[in-house]
Design an enzyme around this catalytic site. Sequence first.
Site, mmCIF file in Angstrom:
data_model
loop_
_atom_site.group_PDB
_atom_site.id
_atom_site.type_symbol
_atom_site.label_atom_id
_atom_site.label_comp_id
_atom_site.label_asym_id
_atom_site.label_seq_id
_atom_site.Cartn_x
_atom_site.Cartn_y
_atom_site.Cartn_z
ATOM 1 N N HIS A 119 5.810 2.259 4.438
ATOM 2 C CA HIS A 119 5.935 3.243 3.347
ATOM 3 C C HIS A 119 5.203 2.799 2.080
ATOM 4 C CE1 HIS A 119 8.654 5.442 5.839
ATOM 5 N NE2 HIS A 119 9.596 4.521 5.791
ATOM 6 N N ASP A 156 8.097 3.486 14.439
ATOM 7 C CA ASP A 156 9.303 3.504 13.611
ATOM 8 C C ASP A 156 9.763 4.971 13.528
ATOM 9 O OD1 ASP A 156 10.691 1.650 11.293
ATOM 10 O OD2 ASP A 156 10.610 3.745 10.675
ATOM 11 N N HIS A 158 10.669 6.625 11.105
ATOM 12 C CA HIS A 158 10.226 7.258 9.863
ATOM 13 C C HIS A 158 8.701 7.364 9.834
ATOM 14 C CE1 HIS A 158 14.153 5.241 9.054
ATOM 15 N NE2 HIS A 158 14.419 6.466 8.650
ATOM 16 N N ASP A 233 14.630 1.658 14.894
ATOM 17 C CA ASP A 233 15.461 2.760 14.382
ATOM 18 C C ASP A 233 15.404 4.097 15.131
ATOM 19 O OD1 ASP A 233 12.929 3.079 13.267
ATOM 20 O OD2 ASP A 233 13.576 2.830 11.182
HETATM 21 ZN ZN LIG Z 1 12.159 3.195 9.695
#
Ligand SMILES: [Zn+2]
Length: 305
Positions: A119, A156, A158, A233
Amino acid sequence: MDVWTHHRWRFPLPPRHKFPLDKYELLAQRVVADGLVGPGELHEAGPVGWEELGAVHDRGLLARIRDGALTVREQRGLGLPWSPELVERGRRSVTGTIAAARHALEHRVALNLGGGTHHAGHAFARGYCLFNDVAVAVAALRRDGLAERVLVVDCDVHQGDGTADIFAADTRTFTLSLHGARNYPFSRIASDLDVDIASGAGDREYLGALDVALGQALERARPDFAFYLAGADPWKGDRLGRLALSKAGLVERDELALDRLLDAGADVCVVLAGGYAEDVRDTVDINAATAATVADRTHTPVIGA
Ligand SMILES: [Zn+2]
């Protein structure tokens, strides 16, 4: 196999914070206990230089991180309280990925027991991510003439917005992100290929989508080097993910991703990215299984043959 760790560099966190700070030490102990890593093969990474970070990140952002001068808005977006320890740890995490990437050039595949802070973008640090380790490692490999065409496979849960931001105008780096359709980040920066997975999706749905996406990405990217973000995750018990993969499904995911990348001729650096199980031992299980899958595929060059 050789791996890199920065688990001894901790930082202050408020009680009950979701960041799994304890995971890193437990994982380092676990891979040794499992016989995947000899005691002499657990390497502690030093802090990456600010100049090296400057190859990827905005100088102003780096100065604010170094000096503890992030704005209130930046601090909130990061989600971790600034401290000198946080910065030191982040710099060590980046070095671990650079070292693992270099190691992968000789052994086909290598692992940092951390990293995958996807991120973090050119001029922003958010979502628990201070620096984009993968992007800094790409810059380091290119600077030394060790990699040309790079594929980033981000599994991941996200979306990899920071990585997409940094490589948006880079035609030699292809970014693939497979993520929960309704997971953070809610305003996105487009990867070269983004695959939204519906909330509640299980192993079959996910693995089918990954298989198709890898085929498309490999055809378009033609990589000589790849980074694989093996986030824990997408697991069904994760507190911050909306997918429902089993632990066995995550092993299949790792095998599929690594085998397709290696078969295509790319060397692969594996980083762990996120994992937020209620019981940190579940995240450690998933990460240790990833380490075992990597260890099975590590190639040892025959000296003097
Ligand atoms: Zn993540």
